[in-house]
Motif scaffolding. Structure first.
Motif, PDB file in Angstrom:
ATOM      1  N   CYS A 177       0.836  -1.221   0.000  1.00  0.00           N
ATOM      2  CA  CYS A 177       0.000   0.000   0.000  1.00  0.00           C
ATOM      3  C   CYS A 177       0.862   1.259   0.000  1.00  0.00           C
ATOM      4  CB  CYS A 177      -0.928   0.028   1.216  1.00  0.00           C
ATOM      5  SG  CYS A 177      -2.321  -1.103   1.070  1.00  0.00           S
ATOM      6  N   MET A 178       1.881   1.303   0.865  1.00  0.00           N
ATOM      7  CA  MET A 178       2.711   2.514   0.925  1.00  0.00           C
ATOM      8  C   MET A 178       3.531   2.665  -0.351  1.00  0.00           C
ATOM      9  SD  MET A 178       1.737   4.021   3.533  1.00  0.00           S
ATOM     10  CE  MET A 178       2.736   5.428   3.055  1.00  0.00           C
ATOM     11  N   GLY A 179       4.046   1.562  -0.885  1.00  0.00           N
ATOM     12  CA  GLY A 179       4.830   1.615  -2.128  1.00  0.00           C
ATOM     13  C   GLY A 179       3.977   2.147  -3.277  1.00  0.00           C
ATOM     14  N   TRP A 180       2.771   1.588  -3.411  1.00  0.00           N
ATOM     15  CA  TRP A 180       1.864   2.001  -4.491  1.00  0.00           C
ATOM     16  C   TRP A 180       1.420   3.451  -4.283  1.00  0.00           C
ATOM     17  CZ3 TRP A 180       1.009   0.870  -9.234  1.00  0.00           C
ATOM     18  CH2 TRP A 180      -0.192   1.155  -9.876  1.00  0.00           C
ATOM     19  N   ALA A 181       1.145   3.833  -3.043  1.00  0.00           N
ATOM     20  CA  ALA A 181       0.687   5.191  -2.742  1.00  0.00           C
ATOM     21  C   ALA A 181       1.777   6.219  -3.074  1.00  0.00           C
ATOM     22  CB  ALA A 181       0.283   5.297  -1.276  1.00  0.00           C
ATOM     23  N   LEU A 182       3.015   5.927  -2.679  1.00  0.00           N
ATOM     24  CA  LEU A 182       4.099   6.883  -2.941  1.00  0.00           C
ATOM     25  C   LEU A 182       4.381   6.976  -4.435  1.00  0.00           C
ATOM     26  CD1 LEU A 182       6.506   6.014   0.042  1.00  0.00           C
ATOM     27  CD2 LEU A 182       4.980   7.993  -0.174  1.00  0.00           C
ATOM     28  N   PHE A 183       4.240   5.837  -5.129  1.00  0.00           N
ATOM     29  CA  PHE A 183       4.381   5.838  -6.595  1.00  0.00           C
ATOM     30  C   PHE A 183       3.301   6.727  -7.220  1.00  0.00           C
ATOM     31  CE2 PHE A 183       2.421   3.853 -10.375  1.00  0.00           C
ATOM     32  CZ  PHE A 183       3.420   4.088 -11.318  1.00  0.00           C
ATOM     33  N   LEU A 184       2.048   6.550  -6.798  1.00  0.00           N
ATOM     34  CA  LEU A 184       0.941   7.336  -7.363  1.00  0.00           C
ATOM     35  C   LEU A 184       1.125   8.827  -7.076  1.00  0.00           C
ATOM     36  CD1 LEU A 184      -2.192   5.148  -6.486  1.00  0.00           C
ATOM     37  CD2 LEU A 184      -1.143   5.459  -8.736  1.00  0.00           C
ATOM     38  N   ARG A 185       1.618   9.099  -5.883  1.00  0.00           N
ATOM     39  CA  ARG A 185       1.827  10.505  -5.507  1.00  0.00           C
ATOM     40  C   ARG A 185       2.861  11.156  -6.437  1.00  0.00           C
ATOM     41  NH1 ARG A 185       2.237  10.972   0.815  1.00  0.00           N
ATOM     42  NH2 ARG A 185       0.067  10.295   0.816  1.00  0.00           N
ATOM     43  N   SER A 186       3.876  10.368  -6.820  1.00  0.00           N
ATOM     44  CA  SER A 186       4.911  10.917  -7.712  1.00  0.00           C
ATOM     45  C   SER A 186       4.341  11.226  -9.092  1.00  0.00           C
ATOM     46  CB  SER A 186       6.101   9.963  -7.817  1.00  0.00           C
ATOM     47  OG  SER A 186       5.768   8.871  -8.664  1.00  0.00           O
ATOM     48  N   LEU A 187       3.162  10.673  -9.410  1.00  0.00           N
ATOM     49  CA  LEU A 187       2.512  10.964 -10.695  1.00  0.00           C
ATOM     50  C   LEU A 187       1.576  12.167 -10.578  1.00  0.00           C
ATOM     51  CD1 LEU A 187       1.461   7.359 -11.851  1.00  0.00           C
ATOM     52  CD2 LEU A 187       3.574   8.590 -12.358  1.00  0.00           C
ATOM     53  N   GLY A 188       1.452  12.702  -9.368  1.00  0.00           N
ATOM     54  CA  GLY A 188       0.616  13.902  -9.195  1.00  0.00           C
ATOM     55  C   GLY A 188      -0.759  13.647  -8.607  1.00  0.00           C
ATOM     56  N   HIS A 189      -1.015  12.409  -8.168  1.00  0.00           N
ATOM     57  CA  HIS A 189      -2.325  12.124  -7.563  1.00  0.00           C
ATOM     58  C   HIS A 189      -2.365  12.590  -6.104  1.00  0.00           C
ATOM     59  CE1 HIS A 189      -3.697   9.638 -10.906  1.00  0.00           C
ATOM     60  NE2 HIS A 189      -2.467   9.136 -10.946  1.00  0.00           N
ATOM     61  N   GLN A 190      -3.582  12.876  -5.645  1.00  0.00           N
ATOM     62  CA  GLN A 190      -3.830  13.148  -4.231  1.00  0.00           C
ATOM     63  C   GLN A 190      -4.105  11.780  -3.604  1.00  0.00           C
ATOM     64  OE1 GLN A 190      -3.947  16.413  -3.156  1.00  0.00           O
ATOM     65  NE2 GLN A 190      -4.092  15.567  -1.069  1.00  0.00           N
ATOM     66  N   VAL A 191      -3.243  11.303  -2.698  1.00  0.00           N
ATOM     67  CA  VAL A 191      -3.391   9.913  -2.233  1.00  0.00           C
ATOM     68  C   VAL A 191      -3.490   9.826  -0.710  1.00  0.00           C
ATOM     69  CG1 VAL A 191      -2.464   7.570  -2.367  1.00  0.00           C
ATOM     70  CG2 VAL A 191      -1.890   9.213  -4.148  1.00  0.00           C
ATOM     71  N   GLU A 192      -4.473   9.072  -0.235  1.00  0.00           N
ATOM     72  CA  GLU A 192      -4.585   8.793   1.204  1.00  0.00           C
ATOM     73  C   GLU A 192      -4.548   7.279   1.385  1.00  0.00           C
ATOM     74  OE1 GLU A 192      -7.775  11.035   3.076  1.00  0.00           O
ATOM     75  OE2 GLU A 192      -7.991   9.484   4.591  1.00  0.00           O
ATOM     76  N   VAL A 193      -3.778   6.821   2.383  1.00  0.00           N
ATOM     77  CA  VAL A 193      -3.708   5.385   2.669  1.00  0.00           C
ATOM     78  C   VAL A 193      -4.542   5.097   3.920  1.00  0.00           C
ATOM     79  CG1 VAL A 193      -2.213   3.418   3.180  1.00  0.00           C
ATOM     80  CG2 VAL A 193      -1.400   5.239   1.676  1.00  0.00           C
ATOM     81  N   ILE A 194      -5.408   4.109   3.818  1.00  0.00           N
ATOM     82  CA  ILE A 194      -6.282   3.770   4.949  1.00  0.00           C
ATOM     83  C   ILE A 194      -6.121   2.296   5.310  1.00  0.00           C
ATOM     84  CG2 ILE A 194      -8.677   3.709   5.767  1.00  0.00           C
ATOM     85  CD1 ILE A 194      -9.298   5.854   3.640  1.00  0.00           C
ATOM     86  N   MET A 195      -6.009   2.031   6.600  1.00  0.00           N
ATOM     87  CA  MET A 195      -6.021   0.646   7.098  1.00  0.00           C
ATOM     88  C   MET A 195      -7.220   0.517   8.044  1.00  0.00           C
ATOM     89  SD  MET A 195      -3.415  -1.018   5.875  1.00  0.00           S
ATOM     90  CE  MET A 195      -2.309  -0.326   4.638  1.00  0.00           C
ATOM     91  N   PRO A 196      -7.836  -0.663   8.102  1.00  0.00           N
ATOM     92  CA  PRO A 196      -8.981  -0.839   9.002  1.00  0.00           C
ATOM     93  C   PRO A 196      -8.608  -0.629  10.470  1.00  0.00           C
ATOM     94  CG  PRO A 196      -8.893  -2.616   7.403  1.00  0.00           C
ATOM     95  CD  PRO A 196      -7.612  -1.837   7.252  1.00  0.00           C
ATOM     96  N   ASN A 197      -7.433  -1.121  10.867  1.00  0.00           N
ATOM     97  CA  ASN A 197      -7.002  -0.958  12.258  1.00  0.00           C
ATOM     98  C   ASN A 197      -5.476  -0.903  12.315  1.00  0.00           C
ATOM     99  OD1 ASN A 197      -6.528  -3.624  11.666  1.00  0.00           O
ATOM    100  ND2 ASN A 197      -7.316  -4.435  13.585  1.00  0.00           N
ATOM    101  N   ASP A 198      -4.957  -0.828  13.529  1.00  0.00           N
ATOM    102  CA  ASP A 198      -3.530  -0.565  13.718  1.00  0.00           C
ATOM    103  C   ASP A 198      -2.657  -1.746  13.290  1.00  0.00           C
ATOM    104  OD1 ASP A 198      -1.437   1.025  14.345  1.00  0.00           O
ATOM    105  OD2 ASP A 198      -1.794   1.081  16.505  1.00  0.00           O
ATOM    106  N   TYR A 199      -1.388  -1.451  13.102  1.00  0.00           N
ATOM    107  CA  TYR A 199      -0.401  -2.448  12.663  1.00  0.00           C
ATOM    108  C   TYR A 199       0.716  -2.527  13.694  1.00  0.00           C
ATOM    109  CZ  TYR A 199       1.073   2.078  10.823  1.00  0.00           C
ATOM    110  OH  TYR A 199       1.359   3.407  10.699  1.00  0.00           O
TER     111      TYR A 199
END
Ligand code: 5GP
Ligand code: MN
Length: 341
Positions: free
Chosen positions: A35-57
């Motif tokens: 999730c974090m890898g894909w999110a940071l990749f998408l952000r580098s393309l100019g997307h507004q990205v939020e990562v959500i998990m159901p509960n803590d890790y």
């Protein structure tokens, strides 16, 4: 990987969007890493990205780049509900059924009219996604994320942070490149990620050598409780709520315990049964060697699922009754168990 899926994915991410990236309940290294890898990749393309998990890790994942931005549904259900309504595009990673989010979060996503994309490596995907990149033959979702970026011809967007996240996911879900799902391509990808800045040894250390004293004492208790049934090529462990409380149990502390049972020579099936008095369930992890299918076992008898060699489930019976049910079941699988290796 299907060409039309990649084309559809490329089209969806071609223009900047409001994007959510969501992982499963009780997130593990692959959920957080992919999730974090894909999110940071998408952000580098100019997307507004939020990562959500159901509960803590677990604590051993708090070194992951940008993880501090992860929003937990369990703590912020209203803001997550708003993010879901405002989103154009939702990526669900490392799971393939809304039931893996917990009931309340599942309901929020079910009523969303956002566009869904699934990137996942579990068996039997549900049909909620417009683009469904589902490949159970892959050892991790992080590896699949890498292949998506590769086929999109955007490897140049993998920086040190993205590389570290994807390396984490691949490393944890392959048991550090040990499970049968590890291929020559997995190693090739790991090599590319290291070249792009992922520090292999450092990531291993931060993830695996950050145990607390209490966790090792809890492992000691688990080993005391280890049962070995050679006639069924099976070993299993249990931990009662009381035993976990006494050893100051923290989320993630039992990660990997089930593998000790599987490390016994000749053992084909290993399980761990953990009592959870909060949820009033017994949480179960299964692991296997060879062609003994624990996904089927978990699905058929313990409301769960996963992969052929690693699966999980739960039981509403007591700890003792759950283990009795398990041992009783083994008789029906005896031939399969003894022929698996
Ligand atoms: P673990 O035993 O490490 O929690 O999970 C092993 C594998 O089984 C993971 O791929 C995980 O996604 C899957 N799994 C674990 N618990 C459940 C469950 O309750 N339901 C389903 N469907 N899969 C699970
Ligand atoms: Mn995974």
């Amino acid at each position: 990987m299907q060409k039309d899926n990649i084309q559809a994915l490329g089209k969806l991410i071609a223009t900047p969007k409001n994007v959510l990236v969501i992982g499963h309940k009780n997130p593990d290294g692959d959920a957080i890493g992919s999730c974090m890898g894909w999110a940071l990749f998408l952000r580098s393309l100019g997307h507004q990205v939020e990562v959500i998990m159901p509960n803590d890790y677990p604590d051993f994942l708090t070194w992951v780049p940008a993880q501090e931005e992860i929003v937990l549904f369990s703590e912020n259900p209203d803001s997550v509900q708003k993010s879901v309504s405002d989103s154009d595009l939702i990526f669900t990673l490392d799971f393939n059924h809304f039931s893996r989010l917990g009931e309340d979060f599942a309901r929020v996503l079910k009523s969303s009219d956002s566009t869904f994309v699934m990137i996942d490596h579990h068996e039997q995907p549900d049909d909620y996604a417009e683009v469904c990149i589902s490949h159970p033959e892959y050892g991790s979702t992080a590896e699949l994320v890498f292949e998506c970026i590769f086929h999109l011809d955007m490897l140049d967007k993998i920086n040190k942070e993205v590389a570290s996240c994807l390396y984490l996911g691949i490393m944890t879900d392959t048991g550090s490149f040990k499970f049968p799902s590890t291929t020559a391509r997995t190693h090739e990808i790991a090599s590319v990620l290291i070249t792009k800045g992922a520090k292999s040894s450092e990531i291993q250390q931060k993830t695996f050598d950050s145990s607390s004293y209490h966790r090792l004492k809890l492992l000691g208790q688990a080993m005391q409780n280890l049962k070995y049934l050679p006639e069924y090529s099976t070993a299993y462990i249990h931990l009662s709520q009381d035993e976990m409380d006494k050893n100051n149990f923290q989320k993630g502390d039992t990660e990997g315990f089930v593998n000790y049972g599987l490390s016994i020579k000749g053992v084909v099936l290993a399980a761990i049964f953990k009592e959870d008095k909060n949820q009033n369930i017994i949480k179960i992890s299964f692991r296997s060697k060879g062609n003994f299918d624990v996904n089927k076992l978990a699905r058929t008898h313990f409301h769960g699922g996963g992969h052929i060699n690693a699966a999980g489930g739960r039981s509403d019976l007591s700890l003792k009754e759950t283990m009795e049910k398990f041992v009783h079941l083994l008789d029906a699988y005896k031939t399969e168990l003894n022929a698996a290796l």
